[in-house]
Structure formats: structure tokens, C-alpha cells
Design a protein around this motif. Structure first.
Motif, PDB file in Angstrom:
ATOM      1  N   HIS A  99       0.850  -1.181   0.000  1.00  0.00           N
ATOM      2  CA  HIS A  99       0.000   0.000   0.000  1.00  0.00           C
ATOM      3  C   HIS A  99       0.890   1.236   0.000  1.00  0.00           C
ATOM      4  O   HIS A  99       2.072   1.177   0.317  1.00  0.00           O
ATOM      5  CB  HIS A  99      -0.957  -0.004   1.199  1.00  0.00           C
ATOM      6  CG  HIS A  99      -0.258   0.022   2.528  1.00  0.00           C
ATOM      7  ND1 HIS A  99      -0.053   1.177   3.231  1.00  0.00           N
ATOM      8  CD2 HIS A  99       0.298  -0.963   3.265  1.00  0.00           C
ATOM      9  CE1 HIS A  99       0.586   0.892   4.354  1.00  0.00           C
ATOM     10  NE2 HIS A  99       0.807  -0.407   4.398  1.00  0.00           N
ATOM     11  N   GLY A 100       0.298   2.341  -0.398  1.00  0.00           N
ATOM     12  CA  GLY A 100       1.041   3.595  -0.448  1.00  0.00           C
ATOM     13  C   GLY A 100       0.212   4.667  -1.123  1.00  0.00           C
ATOM     14  O   GLY A 100      -1.022   4.623  -1.130  1.00  0.00           O
ATOM     15  N   GLN A 101       0.909   5.624  -1.706  1.00  0.00           N
ATOM     16  CA  GLN A 101       0.261   6.759  -2.360  1.00  0.00           C
ATOM     17  C   GLN A 101       0.715   6.862  -3.803  1.00  0.00           C
ATOM     18  O   GLN A 101       1.791   6.397  -4.163  1.00  0.00           O
ATOM     19  CB  GLN A 101       0.624   8.049  -1.636  1.00  0.00           C
ATOM     20  CG  GLN A 101       0.178   8.103  -0.195  1.00  0.00           C
ATOM     21  CD  GLN A 101       0.639   9.404   0.456  1.00  0.00           C
ATOM     22  OE1 GLN A 101       0.709  10.439  -0.178  1.00  0.00           O
ATOM     23  NE2 GLN A 101       0.976   9.323   1.730  1.00  0.00           N
ATOM     24  N   VAL A 102      -0.118   7.520  -4.622  1.00  0.00           N
ATOM     25  CA  VAL A 102       0.216   7.824  -6.010  1.00  0.00           C
ATOM     26  C   VAL A 102      -0.027   9.305  -6.213  1.00  0.00           C
ATOM     27  O   VAL A 102      -1.068   9.830  -5.808  1.00  0.00           O
ATOM     28  CB  VAL A 102      -0.659   7.022  -6.998  1.00  0.00           C
ATOM     29  CG1 VAL A 102      -0.336   7.400  -8.435  1.00  0.00           C
ATOM     30  CG2 VAL A 102      -0.493   5.534  -6.789  1.00  0.00           C
ATOM     31  N   ARG A 103       0.936   9.986  -6.831  1.00  0.00           N
ATOM     32  CA  ARG A 103       0.799  11.414  -7.159  1.00  0.00           C
ATOM     33  C   ARG A 103       1.186  11.623  -8.610  1.00  0.00           C
ATOM     34  O   ARG A 103       2.320  11.350  -9.011  1.00  0.00           O
ATOM     35  CB  ARG A 103       1.705  12.271  -6.278  1.00  0.00           C
ATOM     36  CG  ARG A 103       1.312  12.246  -4.837  1.00  0.00           C
ATOM     37  CD  ARG A 103       2.194  13.142  -4.005  1.00  0.00           C
ATOM     38  NE  ARG A 103       1.857  12.968  -2.599  1.00  0.00           N
ATOM     39  CZ  ARG A 103       2.685  13.169  -1.605  1.00  0.00           C
ATOM     40  NH1 ARG A 103       3.907  13.590  -1.839  1.00  0.00           N
ATOM     41  NH2 ARG A 103       2.297  12.979  -0.363  1.00  0.00           N
ATOM     42  N   VAL A 104       0.253  12.111  -9.410  1.00  0.00           N
ATOM     43  CA  VAL A 104       0.516  12.363 -10.827  1.00  0.00           C
ATOM     44  C   VAL A 104       1.268  13.682 -10.955  1.00  0.00           C
ATOM     45  O   VAL A 104       0.839  14.707 -10.424  1.00  0.00           O
ATOM     46  CB  VAL A 104      -0.791  12.390 -11.642  1.00  0.00           C
ATOM     47  CG1 VAL A 104      -0.529  12.768 -13.085  1.00  0.00           C
ATOM     48  CG2 VAL A 104      -1.486  11.037 -11.558  1.00  0.00           C
ATOM     49  N   THR A 105       2.390  13.646 -11.660  1.00  0.00           N
ATOM     50  CA  THR A 105       3.222  14.844 -11.810  1.00  0.00           C
ATOM     51  C   THR A 105       3.126  15.487 -13.185  1.00  0.00           C
ATOM     52  O   THR A 105       3.351  16.682 -13.323  1.00  0.00           O
ATOM     53  CB  THR A 105       4.699  14.502 -11.534  1.00  0.00           C
ATOM     54  OG1 THR A 105       5.116  13.457 -12.426  1.00  0.00           O
ATOM     55  CG2 THR A 105       4.889  14.057 -10.096  1.00  0.00           C
ATOM     56  N   ARG A 106       2.785  14.683 -14.212  1.00  0.00           N
ATOM     57  CA  ARG A 106       2.743  15.231 -15.569  1.00  0.00           C
ATOM     58  C   ARG A 106       1.890  14.346 -16.451  1.00  0.00           C
ATOM     59  O   ARG A 106       1.850  13.128 -16.272  1.00  0.00           O
ATOM     60  CB  ARG A 106       4.164  15.303 -16.127  1.00  0.00           C
ATOM     61  CG  ARG A 106       4.272  15.892 -17.500  1.00  0.00           C
ATOM     62  CD  ARG A 106       5.729  16.093 -17.891  1.00  0.00           C
ATOM     63  NE  ARG A 106       6.339  14.915 -18.449  1.00  0.00           N
ATOM     64  CZ  ARG A 106       6.631  14.759 -19.746  1.00  0.00           C
ATOM     65  NH1 ARG A 106       6.367  15.719 -20.603  1.00  0.00           N
ATOM     66  NH2 ARG A 106       7.191  13.660 -20.168  1.00  0.00           N
ATOM     67  N   GLU A 107       1.210  14.973 -17.404  1.00  0.00           N
ATOM     68  CA  GLU A 107       0.430  14.236 -18.393  1.00  0.00           C
ATOM     69  C   GLU A 107       0.907  14.658 -19.772  1.00  0.00           C
ATOM     70  O   GLU A 107       1.158  15.845 -20.013  1.00  0.00           O
ATOM     71  CB  GLU A 107      -1.059  14.540 -18.228  1.00  0.00           C
ATOM     72  CG  GLU A 107      -1.950  13.740 -19.128  1.00  0.00           C
ATOM     73  CD  GLU A 107      -3.431  13.936 -18.810  1.00  0.00           C
ATOM     74  OE1 GLU A 107      -4.242  13.251 -19.440  1.00  0.00           O
ATOM     75  OE2 GLU A 107      -3.770  14.759 -17.947  1.00  0.00           O
ATOM     76  N   PHE A 108       1.062  13.705 -20.678  1.00  0.00           N
ATOM     77  CA  PHE A 108       1.485  14.032 -22.031  1.00  0.00           C
ATOM     78  C   PHE A 108       0.857  13.043 -22.999  1.00  0.00           C
ATOM     79  O   PHE A 108       0.474  11.935 -22.625  1.00  0.00           O
ATOM     80  CB  PHE A 108       3.012  14.042 -22.163  1.00  0.00           C
ATOM     81  CG  PHE A 108       3.675  12.745 -21.812  1.00  0.00           C
ATOM     82  CD1 PHE A 108       4.004  11.833 -22.813  1.00  0.00           C
ATOM     83  CD2 PHE A 108       3.977  12.422 -20.502  1.00  0.00           C
ATOM     84  CE1 PHE A 108       4.609  10.634 -22.498  1.00  0.00           C
ATOM     85  CE2 PHE A 108       4.592  11.224 -20.184  1.00  0.00           C
ATOM     86  CZ  PHE A 108       4.907  10.321 -21.176  1.00  0.00           C
TER      87      PHE A 108
END
Length: 164
Positions: free
Chosen positions: A101-110
Motif C-alpha cells: 500500500h502507499g500513495q500515487v501522485r501524478v506529476t505530468r500528463e502528455f
């Protein structure tokens, strides 16, 4: 009967040792059992090597499937998030192996002509307590006409080793 004995001994060794030694231990048990019943050390050696190779392959395939489950869940979580969005991920397998378990953080979309992709950072927390250590990694997920899928290899090597 010899194979049954070897399997029982292999299971005992598997429970009391790490995954990396399961193949060697089961191969050794099979070699001793086969050599004892055939009175031919060459047969015992051949059986031991074969059992070790088969066990190592089975363990590697099992662990790879567990890692794929984690990667799929993390990629799907990242795919649902906007840039700068974050969410938690958690997976629990039938066997208590490779749960996480943990976290997800989106930094960029392309996007390109081939796919829409997102770069993200994800954490893996070792334990269920709030003070449990947490490691962060980076990866990329892309949408392939039906679902978000893991798209990077190199950044995840430190997390999953060569078993991606």
C-alpha cells in the motif's frame, strides 16, 4: 513416496526461509531422496537439478504475477487522477505475499499519436503503522485503448528488481 517426502521437506524449508532459497532447498531434498531410493548418485543429482530449476521458475513466475498486480493497480490509480492529484493504493493477495500500500501522485500528463500517458510518483509503505517507513519511486502509465497500463521499466527496477 520419495517425491511426497521431498515436497513436504521443501514446504517446511519454504516456510522457514526466504523465497530465494526455496529452489535450492527443494532440489537438495529431491536429490537426496532420489539418490537414496535409486542408489545412483547421478540420478539423484539430475533429479535435484531439475527440481531446483522447476521450483525457481515457479517462484519467479509467482512473484512476477504479484508484481504485475501491484503495477496494474498503481497504473489504474494514476490514470484516474488529474495532474497534481493524489490517491492511495492498496493490494491484498490471497496469500500474504507481495501485499502493499502507499500513495500515487501524478506529476505530468502528455500525449502522442500513439497514447496518452501520465508520469507519477508512488510510494510503498513497509508496514501498517503510521510511522512505518515509506519509499518513493517514479514511473509512467499509458492508456492503450482499454485501460491504463504500466509503461516504464527502468525507474521501477529498484522496487521490483529484474522481475517486471
Amino acid at each position: 513416496m520419495a517425491y511426497f517426502l521431498a515436497a513436504i521437506c521443501g514446504c517446511v524449508v519454504a516456510v522457514t526461509s526466504g523465497c530465494s532459497s526455496i529452489g535450492a532447498a527443494s532440489g537438495a531434498v529431491a536429490a537426496v531422496a532420489s539418490g537414496t531410493f535409486t542408489a545412483n548418485p547421478a540420478v539423484g543429482l539430475g533429479v535435484g537439478i531439475t527440481v531446483q530449476a522447476a521450483t525457481d521458475e515457479a517462484v519467479n513466475r509467482f512473484v512476477k504475477n504479484m508484481h504485475a498486480d501491484q503495477q496494474k493497480l498503481i497504473a489504474e490509480t494514476a490514470g484516474r487522477l488529474p495532474v497534481d492529484g493524489s490517491a492511495t493504493w492498496k493490494i491484498k493477495h490471497f496469500l500474504p505475499v507481495e501485499n502493499g500500500h502507499g500513495q500515487v501522485r501524478v506529476t505530468r500528463e502528455f500525449s502522442s499519436v500513439l497514447a496518452s500517458c501520465k508520469e507519477f510518483a508512488f510510494s510503498v509503505q513497509d508496514g501498517d503503522t503510521p510511522a512505518a517507513p515509506e519509499q518513493w519511486f517514479t514511473a509512467t502509465a499509458c492508456f492503450d485503448q482499454s485501460a491504463w497500463k504500466w509503461a516504464s521499466a527502468e525507474p521501477a527496477v529498484t522496487r521490483w528488481g529484474s522481475l517486471q
